[in-house]
Structures are given as structure tokens and as C-alpha cells.
Write an enzyme that holds these catalytic residues in place. Structure first.
Site, PDB file in Angstrom:
ATOM      1  N   HIS A  90       0.923  -0.980   0.114  1.00 26.40           N
ATOM      2  CA  HIS A  90       0.116   0.021   0.058  1.00 26.40           C
ATOM      3  C   HIS A  90       0.959   1.203  -0.094  1.00 26.40           C
ATOM      4  O   HIS A  90       2.032   1.145   0.677  1.00 26.40           O
ATOM      5  CB  HIS A  90      -0.935  -0.064   1.282  1.00 26.40           C
ATOM      6  CG  HIS A  90      -1.873   0.825   1.066  1.00 26.40           C
ATOM      7  ND1 HIS A  90      -1.604   2.390   1.434  1.00 26.40           N
ATOM      8  CD2 HIS A  90      -3.198   0.993   0.741  1.00 26.40           C
ATOM      9  CE1 HIS A  90      -2.748   3.108   1.160  1.00 26.40           C
ATOM     10  NE2 HIS A  90      -3.870   2.221   0.779  1.00 26.40           N
ATOM     11  N   GLU A 165      -3.910   1.802  -7.569  1.00 25.24           N
ATOM     12  CA  GLU A 165      -4.423   3.065  -6.811  1.00 25.24           C
ATOM     13  C   GLU A 165      -3.380   4.414  -7.272  1.00 25.24           C
ATOM     14  O   GLU A 165      -2.537   4.297  -6.718  1.00 25.24           O
ATOM     15  CB  GLU A 165      -4.279   2.772  -5.338  1.00 25.24           C
ATOM     16  CG  GLU A 165      -5.162   1.627  -4.803  1.00 25.24           C
ATOM     17  CD  GLU A 165      -5.427   1.763  -3.268  1.00 25.24           C
ATOM     18  OE1 GLU A 165      -6.410   1.980  -2.950  1.00 25.24           O
ATOM     19  OE2 GLU A 165      -4.364   1.690  -2.475  1.00 25.24           O
ATOM     20  N   GLY A 171      -7.249   9.244  -0.577  1.00 25.56           N
ATOM     21  CA  GLY A 171      -7.612  10.076   0.581  1.00 25.56           C
ATOM     22  C   GLY A 171      -7.766  11.625   0.324  1.00 25.56           C
ATOM     23  O   GLY A 171      -7.635  12.482   1.246  1.00 25.56           O
ATOM     24  N   SER A 202     -10.244   7.442  -3.560  1.00 26.65           N
ATOM     25  CA  SER A 202     -11.226   8.262  -3.264  1.00 26.65           C
ATOM     26  C   SER A 202     -12.748   7.746  -3.932  1.00 26.65           C
ATOM     27  O   SER A 202     -13.454   8.472  -4.460  1.00 26.65           O
ATOM     28  CB  SER A 202     -11.047   9.614  -3.889  1.00 26.65           C
ATOM     29  OG  SER A 202      -9.971  10.380  -2.899  1.00 26.65           O
ATOM     30  N   GLY A 223     -10.978   3.002   1.068  1.00 31.68           N
ATOM     31  CA  GLY A 223     -10.733   3.388   2.232  1.00 31.68           C
ATOM     32  C   GLY A 223     -11.483   4.049   2.973  1.00 31.68           C
ATOM     33  O   GLY A 223     -12.374   3.654   3.723  1.00 31.68           O
TER      34      GLY A 223
HETATM   35  P1  PGA Z   1      -9.401   6.153  -0.143  1.00 32.85           P
HETATM   36  O1  PGA Z   1      -8.376   5.062   0.355  1.00 32.85           O
HETATM   37  O2  PGA Z   1     -10.811   5.392  -0.432  1.00 32.85           O
HETATM   38  O3  PGA Z   1      -9.724   6.728   1.337  1.00 32.85           O
HETATM   39  O4  PGA Z   1      -8.876   6.978  -1.011  1.00 32.85           O
HETATM   40  C1  PGA Z   1      -8.133   3.952  -0.674  1.00 32.85           C
HETATM   41  C2  PGA Z   1      -7.022   3.317  -0.185  1.00 32.85           C
HETATM   42  O5  PGA Z   1      -5.996   3.785   0.748  1.00 32.85           O
HETATM   43  O6  PGA Z   1      -6.798   1.956  -0.228  1.00 32.85           O
END
Ligand code: PGA
Length: 239
Positions: A90, A165, A171, A202, A223
Site C-alpha cells: 500500500h 491506486e 484520501g 477516493s 478506504g
Molecule cells: P481512499 O483510500 O478510498 O480513502 O482514497 C483508498 C486506499 O488507501 O486504499
């Protein structure tokens, strides 16, 4: 689970009450829901495997199999606790724990020994000098394929899930465009055609409809929105 759009919910270091998911699940069988609580709560969530077909996983694993590695948790321990999936590589582990691609690969090897499906995260930082969408996507696809070449070396791709990602979308509330995701997913598919592929960054209740229809996309790594079980279950029911 085969063809259903997967919802992989990464709670990160946030406490989510097992009861809050139980209430939202409300007795349904949800074989496409995978919950990733912190290590301590894996056992509390695992009863949902039997009761609601939900799968449980972890957010990290040691690259080592045993020994003097204070604070680490190995793949065998995760399996015993009830994890069937585990995130590796990650971007937050790369940023705060300096996890390298070689370490991510070792983690994949450890997980596969115990029949835990690795969810391998790959993704690029934004390149500010490239403001053209096609060029940004071309850069991203090359970047993730280079990451995969290292992580998947001598690994059976059919045994792993790949989560694309883009780091700039995690985030931040900024979602990659449909075209961008499509270009990168298709490059991942060409490289690792037998892997399932997720999008993360997101992803939430206000943008999921745009994303779920993307060709070759098998699910989302969620997330922030996973802290809202009602929205997660609402999306699953809608799809
Ligand atoms: P997020 O995080 O949906 O808050 O952007 C995704 C992740 O870190 O796997």
C-alpha cells in the site's frame, strides 16, 4: 464471488465496530464484500464469514516467516486468525515504512504459502509537468507495469489481486478519470491477464456508478468510505 464486483474495505488504522457492519449487512449474504480491519479485530470480524459469506483480510503482513522480528505478524498467524486476503505494498506503507517493491514481493510469497490472496497495490504519483490526460495515463501505465514486473517475478498472477491506486487519488477526494483508469487497467490486464483488478482512490457513493462499468475492472479498494458501512452496503445492493 466469481463475477460480482468486489468491495474491499480497508479500514486503515481506524476503529470500526463489528456491530456497525452487522447492522448494515442486515442478514444478507454478501460474498463480494471483503473487510480489512486492524490485526486485533480480525477475530471479531471473522464470524461474518460463516454468517453472511463476507471475507476477512489484513492490511499488512511480515515479509519473514518467523523469528526475531519484533512487532511483526506473519502469514501463518493471519491465516489462523481468519484472514483470507491481505493488502501488500500500500502507498502508505511505502511512504511511512519505506516498503520496497522487493519486500512487497517477499510478502506475496509468504501469503501464497498459506493460501491467503495478496491484494497488491500499485500506482503512480501525479506528474505535474504532464498536464495532458493521455500522457498522464501513458506514464501511469508504464509505471505500474514496471512495479508489477518486480513484484510478480516468478509469481502465478492468477493467485493475486492487483489494486490500481493512483497515489494522488488516495484520501484526496480526487478520482482518476474513467479514461485514465481504463487505460491503466487495460495495461495491467495485458501484463497480468489472469489477475483480478481493483481500482482504489477516493472511491465513494457519489462516484462509484462512473467506475463500476469499466472494462476488466473486478472491484474497488475502498478506504475512507469503508468507515460508513451503510454506504458500502447501499452500493453493493445497487450494483
Ligand atoms: P481512499 O483510500 O478510498 O480513502 O482514497 C483508498 C486506499 O488507501 O486504499
Amino acid at each position: 464471488m466469481e463475477n460480482k464486483f468486489l468491495f474491499v474495505c480497508n479500514f486503515k488504522m481506524n476503529y470500526v465496530k463489528p456491530l456497525s457492519y452487522k447492522k448494515a449487512i442486515n442478514g444478507e449474504q454478501l460474498s463480494n464484500l471483503i473487510l480489512l480491519p486492524n490485526f486485533c479485530d480480525i477475530k471479531s470480524f471473522r464470524r461474518y464469514k460463516k454468517n453472511y459469506s463476507v471475507s476477512i483480510g489484513a492490511q499488512n503482513v511480515s515479509e519473514f516467516s518467523s523469528g526475531a522480528h519484533t512487532g511483526e505478524v506473519n502469514a501463518e498467524m493471519l491465516k489462523k486468525a481468519g484472514a483470507d486476503y491481505c493488502v501488500v505494498g500500500h502507498s502508505e506503507r511505502k511512504k511511512y515504512n519505506l516498503e520496497s517493491l522487493a519486500q512487497t514481493r517477499k510478502k506475496v510469497v509468504e501469503l501464497l504459502k498459506y493460501n491467503i490472496t495478496p491484494i497488491i497495490c500499485v500506482g503512480e504519483e501525479i506528474v505535474l509537468s504532464v498536464n495532458n490526460e493521455q500522457k498522464q495515463a501513458d506514464y501511469a501505465k508504464k509505471y505500474v507495469v514496471e512495479e508489477l514486473k518486480i513484484i510478480l517475478k516468478d509469481i502465478d498472477a492468477s493467485k493475486v489481486i492487483i489494486a490500481y491506486e493512483p497515489i494522488w487519488a488516495i484520501g484526496t477526494g480526487k478520482v482518476a478519470s474513467k479514461k485514465h483508469i481504463q487505460i491503466v487497467i487495460s495495461a495491467i490486464k495485458t501484463y497480468a491477464h489472469s489477475s483480478k483488478i481493483l481500482y482504489g482512490g477516493s472511491f465513494n457513493i457519489s462516484n462509484y456508478k462512473e467506475i463500476v462499468g469499466i472494462k476488466n475492472l473486478n472491484g474497488a479498494l475502498v478506504g475512507g468510505e469503508s468507515l460508513n458501512p451503510h454506504n458500502i452496503i447501499a452500493m453493493i445492493k445497487q450494483i
